[in-house]
Design an enzyme around this catalytic site. Sequence first.
Site, PDB file in Angstrom:
ATOM      1  N   ARG A 189       0.871  -1.080  -0.028  1.00 59.17           N
ATOM      2  CA  ARG A 189       0.059  -0.078   0.015  1.00 59.17           C
ATOM      3  C   ARG A 189       0.800   1.027   0.089  1.00 59.17           C
ATOM      4  O   ARG A 189       0.616   2.281   0.544  1.00 59.17           O
ATOM      5  CB  ARG A 189      -0.870  -0.082   1.160  1.00 59.17           C
ATOM      6  CG  ARG A 189      -1.801  -1.223   1.375  1.00 59.17           C
ATOM      7  CD  ARG A 189      -2.369  -1.778   0.341  1.00 59.17           C
ATOM      8  NE  ARG A 189      -3.104  -3.217   0.080  1.00 59.17           N
ATOM      9  CZ  ARG A 189      -3.737  -3.697  -0.711  1.00 59.17           C
ATOM     10  NH1 ARG A 189      -3.795  -3.197  -2.061  1.00 59.17           N
ATOM     11  NH2 ARG A 189      -4.136  -4.902  -0.489  1.00 59.17           N
ATOM     12  N   GLU A 312      -5.833 -12.340   7.872  1.00 60.47           N
ATOM     13  CA  GLU A 312      -5.094 -12.540   6.478  1.00 60.47           C
ATOM     14  C   GLU A 312      -4.162 -13.627   6.236  1.00 60.47           C
ATOM     15  O   GLU A 312      -3.230 -13.224   5.691  1.00 60.47           O
ATOM     16  CB  GLU A 312      -5.019 -10.935   6.003  1.00 60.47           C
ATOM     17  CG  GLU A 312      -6.030 -10.083   6.063  1.00 60.47           C
ATOM     18  CD  GLU A 312      -5.612  -8.832   5.419  1.00 60.47           C
ATOM     19  OE1 GLU A 312      -6.663  -8.123   4.740  1.00 60.47           O
ATOM     20  OE2 GLU A 312      -4.698  -8.141   5.592  1.00 60.47           O
ATOM     21  N   ASP A 386     -11.734  -1.205   7.455  1.00 64.79           N
ATOM     22  CA  ASP A 386     -10.356  -1.181   7.075  1.00 64.79           C
ATOM     23  C   ASP A 386     -10.303   0.103   6.385  1.00 64.79           C
ATOM     24  O   ASP A 386     -10.321   0.170   4.975  1.00 64.79           O
ATOM     25  CB  ASP A 386     -10.306  -2.363   6.009  1.00 64.79           C
ATOM     26  CG  ASP A 386      -8.689  -2.563   5.651  1.00 64.79           C
ATOM     27  OD1 ASP A 386      -7.994  -1.816   6.289  1.00 64.79           O
ATOM     28  OD2 ASP A 386      -8.323  -3.184   4.685  1.00 64.79           O
ATOM     29  N   GLU A 408      -4.509   2.966  15.387  1.00 66.79           N
ATOM     30  CA  GLU A 408      -4.098   2.927  14.034  1.00 66.79           C
ATOM     31  C   GLU A 408      -4.569   3.642  13.160  1.00 66.79           C
ATOM     32  O   GLU A 408      -5.892   3.149  12.696  1.00 66.79           O
ATOM     33  CB  GLU A 408      -4.019   1.371  13.645  1.00 66.79           C
ATOM     34  CG  GLU A 408      -3.182   1.153  12.384  1.00 66.79           C
ATOM     35  CD  GLU A 408      -3.009  -0.281  11.995  1.00 66.79           C
ATOM     36  OE1 GLU A 408      -2.498  -1.203  13.066  1.00 66.79           O
ATOM     37  OE2 GLU A 408      -3.222  -0.732  11.055  1.00 66.79           O
ATOM     38  N   GLU A 414      -4.823   4.400   0.627  1.00 64.30           N
ATOM     39  CA  GLU A 414      -4.967   2.913   0.042  1.00 64.30           C
ATOM     40  C   GLU A 414      -6.256   3.017  -0.492  1.00 64.30           C
ATOM     41  O   GLU A 414      -6.442   2.717  -1.587  1.00 64.30           O
ATOM     42  CB  GLU A 414      -4.803   1.620   1.171  1.00 64.30           C
ATOM     43  CG  GLU A 414      -5.305   0.491   0.500  1.00 64.30           C
ATOM     44  CD  GLU A 414      -5.366  -0.800   1.511  1.00 64.30           C
ATOM     45  OE1 GLU A 414      -4.891  -0.612   2.638  1.00 64.30           O
ATOM     46  OE2 GLU A 414      -5.782  -1.864   0.876  1.00 64.30           O
ATOM     47  N   TRP A 563     -14.439 -10.095   1.115  1.00 65.03           N
ATOM     48  CA  TRP A 563     -13.643  -9.517   0.343  1.00 65.03           C
ATOM     49  C   TRP A 563     -14.315  -9.032  -0.930  1.00 65.03           C
ATOM     50  O   TRP A 563     -13.394  -8.035  -1.711  1.00 65.03           O
ATOM     51  CB  TRP A 563     -12.483 -10.185  -0.031  1.00 65.03           C
ATOM     52  CG  TRP A 563     -11.139 -10.523   1.063  1.00 65.03           C
ATOM     53  CD1 TRP A 563     -11.248  -9.715   2.103  1.00 65.03           C
ATOM     54  CD2 TRP A 563      -9.972 -11.233   0.961  1.00 65.03           C
ATOM     55  NE1 TRP A 563     -10.311 -10.087   2.973  1.00 65.03           N
ATOM     56  CE2 TRP A 563      -9.367 -10.971   2.308  1.00 65.03           C
ATOM     57  CE3 TRP A 563      -9.397 -11.992  -0.074  1.00 65.03           C
ATOM     58  CZ2 TRP A 563      -8.141 -11.658   2.396  1.00 65.03           C
ATOM     59  CZ3 TRP A 563      -8.261 -12.630   0.222  1.00 65.03           C
ATOM     60  CH2 TRP A 563      -7.665 -12.444   1.410  1.00 65.03           C
TER      61      TRP A 563
HETATM   62  C1  GCV Z   1      -0.743  -5.095   5.626  1.00 67.76           C
HETATM   63  C2  GCV Z   1      -5.770  -4.195   4.569  1.00 67.76           C
HETATM   64  C3  GCV Z   1      -4.806  -3.946   3.271  1.00 67.76           C
HETATM   65  C4  GCV Z   1      -3.756  -4.969   3.441  1.00 67.76           C
HETATM   66  C5  GCV Z   1      -2.913  -4.908   5.144  1.00 67.76           C
HETATM   67  C6  GCV Z   1      -4.189  -5.112   5.991  1.00 67.76           C
HETATM   68  C7  GCV Z   1      -3.782  -4.894   7.507  1.00 67.76           C
HETATM   69  O1  GCV Z   1      -6.527  -5.445   4.342  1.00 67.76           O
HETATM   70  O2  GCV Z   1      -5.245  -4.012   2.020  1.00 67.76           O
HETATM   71  O3  GCV Z   1      -2.762  -4.479   2.667  1.00 67.76           O
HETATM   72  O4  GCV Z   1      -2.087  -5.752   5.374  1.00 67.76           O
HETATM   73  O5  GCV Z   1      -5.044  -4.217   5.722  1.00 67.76           O
HETATM   74  O6  GCV Z   1      -4.047  -3.980   8.024  1.00 67.76           O
HETATM   75  O7  GCV Z   1      -3.079  -5.737   7.848  1.00 67.76           O
END
Ligand code: GCV
Length: 720
Positions: A189, A312, A386, A408, A414, A563
């Site tokens: 990202r 993930e 997200d 956070e 993104e 997703w």
């Molecule tokens: C680093 C989202 C983003 C991912 C990221 C994830 C996270 O899914 O698309 O790229 O992964 O958040 O925050 O862990």
Amino acid sequence: MKRIFPLGFLPVCFALLSFTAVSGEDGYRLWLRYEAISDTGISRSYHSALQQILVTGNSGTIDAVREELERGLEGMLGKKALFVSQLISNGTLMIGTPESSALIASLPLKDQLQKTGQEGYVIKNCNVFNKACIVIAANNDIGLLYGTFHFLRLLQTYHDIGTTDLISIPSTQIRLLNHWDNLDRTVERGYAGFSLWNWHLLPGYLSPRYKDYARVNASIGINGAVLTNVNANALVLTPQYLEKAAALAGIFRPYGIRIYLTARFNAPVEIGELPSADPLDPRVNEWWEKKITEIYSYIPDFGGFLVKANSEGQPGPQNYGRTHAEGANMLARTLAPHGGIVMWRAFVYDNNIPEDRAKQAYNEFTPLDGKFDRNVFVQVKNGPIDFQPREPFHPLFGAMPNTPMMMEFQITQEYLGQGTHLVYLAPLFKECLESDTYARGKGSEISKVIDGTLENHGYSGMAGVSNIGDERNWCGHPFAQANWYAFGRLAWDLSLTTGTIAEEWIRMTFTNDDGFIIPVKQMMLNSREYAVNYMTPLGLHHIMAMHHHHGPGPWVDEGRPDWTSVYYHRADSTGIGFDRTSRGSNAISQYFPEVRQMFDNPGTCPESLLLWFHHMNWDHTLSSGQTVWEELCHAYYRGVDSVKKMQQTWNSLAGKIDAERFNHVKALLEIQRKESIWWRNACVLYFQTFSRLPIPEELEKPDQTVEYYRNIKKYYVPGI
Ligand code: GCV
């Protein structure tokens, strides 16, 4: 005639020269440009207030103070800073701690310094032995450096320093950038080139950028950097990489920046040759103990770990039937004696598709409240899905009173236009921080959860996912720099307003000319709302293209359901939106009663979040008197019109700043205009296939079909 240069050499030289020529206004200096003060009256008053400088102390941080003053005063006042070792005349800038300077110790600053703690500072006009002085005092050298940057900011923004009398104390203790940088230098990202960390050349070659990175971060109070991606690579914990990380730590140290790493949970298996990473297995504990001791032998002030676990595809304690708390505590126990912390992310979702992904983090984490060790933070994204253009606040805020919670935010854009859209994020950050959780009744804002005051936690912190890369101007889009700036300033002072931050940034980054500041500030303040309008109005969310997330993809329906876009917008012939009310997924039950009731009722739910919480009929009438369908269309069109207005505003400012950055922004705004139309047309046409209603008469019709938009494929979008 002797040919001195082989044929073709000269043209090549010229080409190289023109490629490598670096102008002063390429954005590299960010907000630390220290341009000459153009107002002669102000310049004269600064000259007389700053005739000599008396800095006491002896450390790398004090060297940084001197260096920054030299750089700043030379740039702004065109004179070499005159450092003296004793108070000689009026017009002295005195910098020191009560310990390093008897003069500072003799001043009546005790009460103030009692409040400033480890990092805060005082800047004050004082009469010292009948000499007019400006004093920067703190309890520690790092406070002096922060105070120096503040003082330089006052000069950069043309403040009257003759009356300065201020005390500044950080709102949060841990103010971190989270780099999602991989060891191969790609940045997840990331839209500003490759990673700053040149792992291959470290530790042998130390790019001068590392020090500039530290300076710039210190100037806004950031005191830590997680160097690596949360989708972690265990190799960073091996000696080969620790040596490199230690080299960076050495450069950052004088600037008060500690290094943190991401810990891949099954590192004991991947690099330790153990059969398991079960946090309750004594061999695993022993492995981490040794590893952590080793890390501290390289980096004595190592800050700790950031962990993404059971999310993930990242491994975690649940792979071994253990809880997040058991996993986090195993690491925390070993870090504690060294002063290290664990930041355990609450961004979790596993392979069992939940009926509503928005509920998962709360369901998994609230039962663990009170079970984490003292040096564990739970790090929570601002919203429950997200980093969408707009989300309600995350219901975990306020719901784990016995656990310090770290915010956070995502600084990298993104979901907010990536590298091409001008979107100032401070309004998004503030919207979340000012939300009232009602955890302890009215007045339980998220800012109080984060600064620890709501529950009297000893720890407080805020993390921002970095938008920095190796592009010359660090962030790609010149205005993306403002988001880095805003994050740092807010982490230091949660009470700052979006306007104050924008104005400071514009003044330091571009000019002190009001003719530029006023329109640009207005544009910045509204820009996030514009993006929401042309991307996800009325509470829509997660309708972007697959994988790279660039551009619209409301039709995405393949892959795991949570997703896809259709999982989130739920458009059908009757209406649109995700029913999260008590009649639907009941995600609202995760909020405290006052908030729950407000969200549950479409009449009291803010319209900006309506489709987040409600499935609304297309013909439902909203407060504007328009139906949901009409309002949706109008919002999308308003979004595009606003981008066009931003372009007009920007174009009217030609000549007020350097051509280099002006033209860069101008070109990006044109890309943004085209992309906003892409978003608008794709979404309106797609949702029309459900509503079967005409686009309101007064709005211009898209000149392409929904199929056209569905077939747009973007290749090699950065950041994945
Ligand atoms: C680093 C989202 C983003 C991912 C990221 C994830 C996270 O899914 O698309 O790229 O992964 O958040 O925050 O862990």
